[in-house]
Write a protein that holds these residues in place. Structure first.
Motif, PDB file in Angstrom:
ATOM      1  N   LYS A   4      48.895   2.935 128.809  1.00 45.67           N
ATOM      2  CA  LYS A   4      49.415   4.289 128.925  1.00 45.67           C
ATOM      3  C   LYS A   4      50.750   4.435 128.220  1.00 45.67           C
ATOM      4  O   LYS A   4      51.634   5.123 128.694  1.00 45.67           O
ATOM      5  CB  LYS A   4      49.513   4.666 130.409  1.00 45.67           C
ATOM      6  N   ILE A   5      50.924   3.741 127.121  1.00 45.39           N
ATOM      7  CA  ILE A   5      52.179   3.928 126.393  1.00 45.39           C
ATOM      8  C   ILE A   5      51.911   4.794 125.173  1.00 45.39           C
ATOM      9  O   ILE A   5      50.784   4.906 124.710  1.00 45.39           O
ATOM     10  CB  ILE A   5      52.811   2.586 125.952  1.00 45.39           C
ATOM     11  N   SER A   6      52.972   5.411 124.659  1.00 48.35           N
ATOM     12  CA  SER A   6      52.793   6.323 123.542  1.00 48.35           C
ATOM     13  C   SER A   6      53.501   5.780 122.306  1.00 48.35           C
ATOM     14  O   SER A   6      54.279   4.837 122.381  1.00 48.35           O
ATOM     15  CB  SER A   6      53.371   7.690 123.892  1.00 48.35           C
ATOM     16  N   VAL A   7      53.222   6.416 121.175  1.00 44.41           N
ATOM     17  CA  VAL A   7      53.896   6.030 119.934  1.00 44.41           C
ATOM     18  C   VAL A   7      55.403   6.179 120.103  1.00 44.41           C
ATOM     19  O   VAL A   7      56.184   5.352 119.625  1.00 44.41           O
ATOM     20  CB  VAL A   7      53.405   6.913 118.765  1.00 44.41           C
ATOM     21  N   MET A   8      55.808   7.219 120.826  1.00 45.74           N
ATOM     22  CA  MET A   8      57.243   7.448 121.021  1.00 45.74           C
ATOM     23  C   MET A   8      57.910   6.297 121.768  1.00 45.74           C
ATOM     24  O   MET A   8      59.024   5.892 121.429  1.00 45.74           O
ATOM     25  CB  MET A   8      57.474   8.764 121.783  1.00 45.74           C
ATOM     26  N   ASP A   9      57.221   5.792 122.799  1.00 40.70           N
ATOM     27  CA  ASP A   9      57.791   4.667 123.554  1.00 40.70           C
ATOM     28  C   ASP A   9      58.122   3.513 122.619  1.00 40.70           C
ATOM     29  O   ASP A   9      59.132   2.823 122.773  1.00 40.70           O
ATOM     30  CB  ASP A   9      56.801   4.159 124.615  1.00 40.70           C
ATOM     31  N   ILE A  10      57.242   3.298 121.650  1.00 42.92           N
ATOM     32  CA  ILE A  10      57.433   2.193 120.715  1.00 42.92           C
ATOM     33  C   ILE A  10      58.514   2.558 119.700  1.00 42.92           C
ATOM     34  O   ILE A  10      59.434   1.784 119.438  1.00 42.92           O
ATOM     35  CB  ILE A  10      56.107   1.875 119.990  1.00 42.92           C
ATOM     36  N   TYR A  11      58.406   3.755 119.167  1.00 40.89           N
ATOM     37  CA  TYR A  11      59.334   4.212 118.131  1.00 40.89           C
ATOM     38  C   TYR A  11      60.790   4.080 118.585  1.00 40.89           C
ATOM     39  O   TYR A  11      61.655   3.627 117.844  1.00 40.89           O
ATOM     40  CB  TYR A  11      59.007   5.660 117.776  1.00 40.89           C
ATOM     41  N   LYS A  12      61.018   4.429 119.832  1.00 44.47           N
ATOM     42  CA  LYS A  12      62.379   4.379 120.377  1.00 44.47           C
ATOM     43  C   LYS A  12      63.021   3.009 120.200  1.00 44.47           C
ATOM     44  O   LYS A  12      64.232   2.904 120.077  1.00 44.47           O
ATOM     45  CB  LYS A  12      62.337   4.692 121.878  1.00 44.47           C
ATOM     46  N   LEU A  13      62.202   1.960 120.218  1.00 48.10           N
ATOM     47  CA  LEU A  13      62.746   0.601 120.157  1.00 48.10           C
ATOM     48  C   LEU A  13      62.844   0.074 118.727  1.00 48.10           C
ATOM     49  O   LEU A  13      63.388  -1.001 118.487  1.00 48.10           O
ATOM     50  CB  LEU A  13      61.873  -0.334 121.005  1.00 48.10           C
ATOM     51  N   LEU A  14      62.307   0.806 117.753  1.00 45.84           N
ATOM     52  CA  LEU A  14      62.337   0.343 116.364  1.00 45.84           C
ATOM     53  C   LEU A  14      63.693   0.671 115.734  1.00 45.84           C
ATOM     54  O   LEU A  14      64.430   1.542 116.227  1.00 45.84           O
ATOM     55  CB  LEU A  14      61.204   0.997 115.573  1.00 45.84           C
ATOM     56  N   PRO A  15      64.036   0.019 114.618  1.00 33.88           N
ATOM     57  CA  PRO A  15      65.358   0.226 113.992  1.00 33.88           C
ATOM     58  C   PRO A  15      65.567   1.632 113.416  1.00 33.88           C
ATOM     59  O   PRO A  15      66.705   2.023 113.157  1.00 33.88           O
ATOM     60  CB  PRO A  15      65.367  -0.822 112.869  1.00 33.88           C
ATOM     61  N   LYS A  16      64.526   2.372 113.178  1.00 33.03           N
ATOM     62  CA  LYS A  16      64.605   3.752 112.654  1.00 33.03           C
ATOM     63  C   LYS A  16      65.332   3.861 111.301  1.00 33.03           C
ATOM     64  O   LYS A  16      66.053   4.820 111.038  1.00 33.03           O
ATOM     65  CB  LYS A  16      65.291   4.682 113.658  1.00 33.03           C
ATOM     66  N   THR A  17      65.165   2.875 110.441  1.00 35.21           N
ATOM     67  CA  THR A  17      65.781   2.946 109.109  1.00 35.21           C
ATOM     68  C   THR A  17      64.804   3.475 108.068  1.00 35.21           C
ATOM     69  O   THR A  17      65.207   3.832 106.971  1.00 35.21           O
ATOM     70  CB  THR A  17      66.210   1.557 108.640  1.00 35.21           C
ATOM     71  N   ASN A  18      63.520   3.455 108.414  1.00 35.79           N
ATOM     72  CA  ASN A  18      62.465   3.827 107.464  1.00 35.79           C
ATOM     73  C   ASN A  18      62.574   3.053 106.143  1.00 35.79           C
ATOM     74  O   ASN A  18      62.371   3.607 105.069  1.00 35.79           O
ATOM     75  CB  ASN A  18      62.490   5.332 107.185  1.00 35.79           C
ATOM     76  N   CYS A  19      62.902   1.763 106.241  1.00 35.46           N
ATOM     77  CA  CYS A  19      63.133   0.969 105.036  1.00 35.46           C
ATOM     78  C   CYS A  19      61.840   0.504 104.379  1.00 35.46           C
ATOM     79  O   CYS A  19      61.855  -0.023 103.277  1.00 35.46           O
ATOM     80  CB  CYS A  19      63.995  -0.236 105.367  1.00 35.46           C
ATOM     81  N   LYS A  20      60.722   0.652 105.039  1.00 37.06           N
ATOM     82  CA  LYS A  20      59.383   0.348 104.486  1.00 37.06           C
ATOM     83  C   LYS A  20      59.105  -1.146 104.321  1.00 37.06           C
ATOM     84  O   LYS A  20      58.091  -1.516 103.734  1.00 37.06           O
ATOM     85  CB  LYS A  20      59.177   1.029 103.131  1.00 37.06           C
TER      86      LYS A  20
END
Ligand code: B12
Ligand code: SF4
Lengths: 489, 314
Positions: A4-20
């Motif tokens: 029952k987890i969402s993409v957002m739950d995961i996204y929140k923990l990622l570095p969010k740099t979009n470095c590819k």
């Protein structure tokens, strides 16, 4: 539907740099891949930096499946069990095809142990381009003798790379065996009666991380409490064995389902471990008792192997994450390994090979051109047959979206337009001095369309690819001659 | 630590379908029921009916039956009545499926009347309920099924099968008029199965007379598609979808068409063992997906499936 987890739950923990650097266009895309289990946390290099240490840990915890993934073996070969997220494969996919182990008794002679171990290691059944194999060896302390047991373990470890499971209910014997094994082993088994001693032995040898411990009981509540005790003692790689009753397999199936439901639907962490089942019990049961197959064959061993395969198939359908069997005959293993392959295919991916031109044998300008589809089962069946029968040809593999011949005929992907594209892209026209395509009999209805769109002459071949060799030997020279007579004047 | 068995609540149920009728109601005696479940597992709720096996027989010697099957029926293949009797007496058949393959225009083009005559003889020969199958020819089948339905009026057979490629209204009418059930055949797609059921019901069929056949792909030949379709149908049925809460049937015999089952190949060991195991493994897998009725050929596989099926429901 996995968790029952969402993409957002995961996204929140990622570095969010979009470095590819993970190969995805953005952190959000990577999060989606992680959720679908199509990527792993390691693929984001930024997460591996100290700054993200904490997030990385949280992420791994968040993504860990309700059924723990547990492995044993060595650097060369591992048997990996569990890791599942769902009750039904259509909801996502099942992971880690059930490792299958075969037993070796320590009462066999040195030579017999060697040859059986080799036989288990080398066993291969090839299907749709995949080499289906056995996964581990179970060394049974049938003798009750510690020296024989150690000797058998040494031989197997020396002769093969197979992951091993050591089987004895005596903690003293397990202790001596653990002293000499080199790889991470699976220990069969801790029971209600010997659990404390087993834990003591493992801790004394400081092998908490180097063993997988099988917990054996037909009482789910007891299994749960045993697991809790192990976890409290730092033994975290556990496997649950709820007994395998060959005389009434329904009991075992119930226990398997209850354990798996508790883990996935009730999120019971103590039952979130792989399940081990023992079709080998069915083998020995059928040797000495009546089973449904008994009346049909005089040979008791044949009956035992058939019944063992039946029980193995039943359990594979209800959450068996590892199996131990006795029989080694190809006819017994074929249905078991095929079922495992089928159940564990990923429903999210088409089972397809690269479309294109595949030379079979050493084809030249006079060789036949044969049109098939890029469904992997079709492709590997066809090429397997051709290889066996020494067929030489140019095999055109059409992109039918990974559909079989009759399926793509019915669905409309096996058509003239697609054939034309394939002929142009592969440049097959430059490789042969004729314009003849051989079609499978199941695609006979597409002949007109393919001739119209491509300008090539279509000849309808046989129904089954195993008959193509004979068909060509009988007809190809004539077909080619007639075509040339008609077209090269 | 405590633990409770994980029992689920289901809002739906699976319909019960009856084959055959007691003598008191004008039938021939034997009655078989399938479906009727209120839960997925026996530990949640007692399962009312064990899975049932129906033996496939053919109205003429079936060309191409592999030896591991022929060996059991060689002596009776010329006479469908004897064939049916053997299945019942020697191999404990709960039901018989007669395939009227000789009605196919490409085979013998026998008339619906001739098929009906044979049907009458078969009803005399054994007392178990019947599945009545055509030849698979979409033009002819509705006529053959209608004729056979008429002569077996009141025996609650299963007409096999209705699908969107033939005149299913005729089959629905025959079922309602002569008191039979209908097999609804779709291809590995739960939505297709649902759609077909809806159309059959709209055409006048009582939903309690439907058995679904979502297609059984053999082990190694797409069985995973059948698994997904059947599991989803059963779960949706138990969740209360009244358009798919019918019992299911499996053409398990398909398994013997797999080359791993029939092909002579010394590298694979004797096919006497391989063939039944392929059918057993295919059938067992379908049973685990909720299938209630199994169409099968090999006595070894039949016996094995029946015994395991019984264990699962007691
Ligand atoms: C699995 C399956 C599916 C799977 C697809 C699996 C896949 N990736 O292909 C799914 C569920 C998706 C499916 C869908 C459909 N299916 Co479908 N499916 C089957 C099934 C059960 C098995 C097909 C298979 O895997 N065969 C095994 C492979 C290896 O066989 P093959 O590709 O034909 O190759 C053999 C021969 O052709 C030959 N061969 C191959 N290449 C060559 C080349 C030459 C030169 C020669 C001589 C020989 C040769 O040798 C090979 C080995 O024997 C068949 C029934 C059956 N045959 O048992 C129905 C079947 C093919 N499906 C059918 C139908 C109708 C459909 C759908 C149209 C249903 C629908 N209305 O949605 C869709 C179409 C999907 C699409 N194309 O878009 C019908 C087709 C009827 C017809 N002839 O018109 C069948 C026959 C079922 C039936 N009895 O009605 N299907
Ligand atoms: S590598 Fe990591 S940080 Fe970079 S885009 Fe991918 S997920 Fe985001």
């Amino acid at each position: 539907m996995p968790k029952k987890i969402s993409v957002m739950d995961i996204y929140k923990l990622l570095p969010k740099t979009n470095c590819k650097k993970c190969g995805q266009p953005s952190c959000m895309a990577f999060a989606a891949k992680l959720l679908e289990k199509e990527a792993t946390v390691d693929q984001c290099p930024i997460l591996n930096t100290p700054k993200f240490e904490e997030n990385r840990k949280k992420l791994i915890e968040l993504l860990s499946p309700p059924v723990k993934e547990v492995w044993f073996g060595n650097d060369k070969r591992k048997a990996v069990m569990g890791g599942d997220e769902v009750m039904y494969r259509y909801q996502l996919s099942f992971f880690n095809p059930t490792p299958i182990g075969v037993d070796i008794s320590d009462e066999l002679s040195e030579e017999e142990i060697k040859s059986r171990a080799k036989e288990i290691e080398n066993f291969t059944f090839e299907r749709t381009g995949e080499k289906l194999k056995l996964d581990f060896i179970v060394i049974r302390n049938a003798s009750g003798d510690i020296e024989k047991f150690k000797k058998a373990i040494e031989i197997v470890e020396k002769e093969t790379d197979m992951p091993i499971c050591i089987a004895s209910l005596n903690p003293e014997i397990i202790k001596e065996a653990l002293k000499i094994v080199k790889s991470k082993v699976m220990v069969y088994a801790a029971t209600k009666d010997n659990l404390n001693d087993m834990i003591k032995v493992i801790k004394e040898l400081k092998k908490e991380k180097d063993v997988v411990l099988v917990l054996s009981s037909n009482n789910v509540k007891e299994l749960k409490n045993m697991a809790a005790k192990c976890l409290a003692n730092g033994i975290e790689d556990l496997v649950l064995e709820p007994y395998t009753y060959p005389e009434n397999i329904a009991e075992t199936l119930d226990l398997n389902v209850m354990i798996r439901r508790s883990a996935i639907e009730k999120e019971d962490k103590y039952l979130g471990f792989p399940i081990l089942n023992l079709p080998i019990n069915a083998y020995y049961y059928a040797l000495n008792n009546d089973c449904p197959i008994s009346t049909f064959f005089d040979n008791k061993e044949v009956v035992a192997k058939m019944y063992e395969a039946t029980i193995a198939g039943t359990l594979l359908n209800r959450y068996a994450d590892a199996l131990i069997i006795h029989g080694l005959d190809i006819w017994e293993l074929m249905p078991i390994l095929t079922l495992r392959q089928n159940i564990y295919t990923d429903p999210r991916k088409p089972q397809a090979v690269e479309p294109g031109l595949y030379p079979i044998g050493n084809p030249d300008e006079n060789s036949p051109v044969i049109l098939t589809t890029n469904f992997s089962l079709t492709f590997y069946t066809v090429t397997g047959d051709f290889e066996k029968d020494n067929v030489t040809c140019w095999l055109l593999v059409m992109d039918t979206g990974g559909k079989a011949v009759d399926v793509s005929v019915a669905g409309g992907q096996y058509n003239g337009e697609n054939a034309k594209k394939l002929i142009e892209e592969t440049g097959i026209a430059d490789k042969v001095n004729h314009r003849i395509i051989i079609l499978p009999a199941l695609a006979a209805s597409t002949r007109g369309d393919i001739e119209d769109k491509t300008g090539w002459t279509c000849v309808v071949g046989t129904r089954d690819s195993s008959q193509v060799g004979e068909f060509l030997r009988k007809n190809w020279d004539r077909i080619l001659r007639e075509w040339k007579e008609k077209h090269q004047k | 630590l405590d633990w409770e068995p994980p029992i689920e609540k289901y809002t739906g149920y699976i319909r019960e379908v009856q084959f055959g009728k007691p003598k008191s109601e004008g039938g021939r005696g034997k009655v078989v029921k399938i479906g009727g479940q209120k839960a997925l597992y026996r530990f949640e709720e007692p399962q009312p009916n064990p899975p049932v096996v129906t033996f496939d027989i053919f109205d003429m010697p079936m060309p191409g039956l592999p030896k591991p099957i022929r060996q059991f029926f060689q002596d009776v293949m010329e006479d469908p009545c004897e064939w049916a009797k053997k299945c019942v007496k020697e191999f404990g058949a709960d039901m018989i499926t007669i395939h009227h393959i000789s009605t196919d225009p490409k085979i013998k083009d026998k008339s619906p009347k001739e098929a009906a005559k044979l049907m009458e003889d078969l009803l005399q020969a054994v007392d178990v309920p019947f599945v009545i199958g055509g030849s698979g020819n979409p033009q002819k089948d509705p006529l053959v099924l209608e004729a056979c339905a008429e002569v077996s009026e009141g025996d609650r057979c299963l007409l096999a099968s209705a699908n969107l490629e033939l005149d299913y209204k005729k089959i629905v009418d025959a079922a309602m008029k002569y008191d039979h059930n209908v097999l609804a055949w779709s291809i590995m797609d739960p939505n297709m199965a649902r759609d077909l059921n809806r159309k059959l019901i709209e055409a006048g069929l009582d939903p309690n007379r439907i058995v679904m056949d979502p297609t059984t792909c053999a082990l190694g030949y797409g069985i995973e598609f059948s698994i997904n379709a059947m599991v989803r149908l059963r779960l949706n049925g138990l969740k209360g979808d009244e358009l798919v809460n019918m019992p299911m049937s499996s053409g398990t015999t398909n398994a013997i068409g797999a080359r791993e089952a029939w092909m002579n190949n010394p590298e694979w060991g004797p096919r006497e063992y391989r063939l039944p195991l392929w059918e057993i493994t295919t059938g067992i897998t379908m049973m685990m997906c909720g299938v209630d009725l199994f169409m099968m050929l090999n006595p070894i596989s039949v016996k094995t499936l029946k015994e395991i099926g019984k264990a699962l429901t007691t």
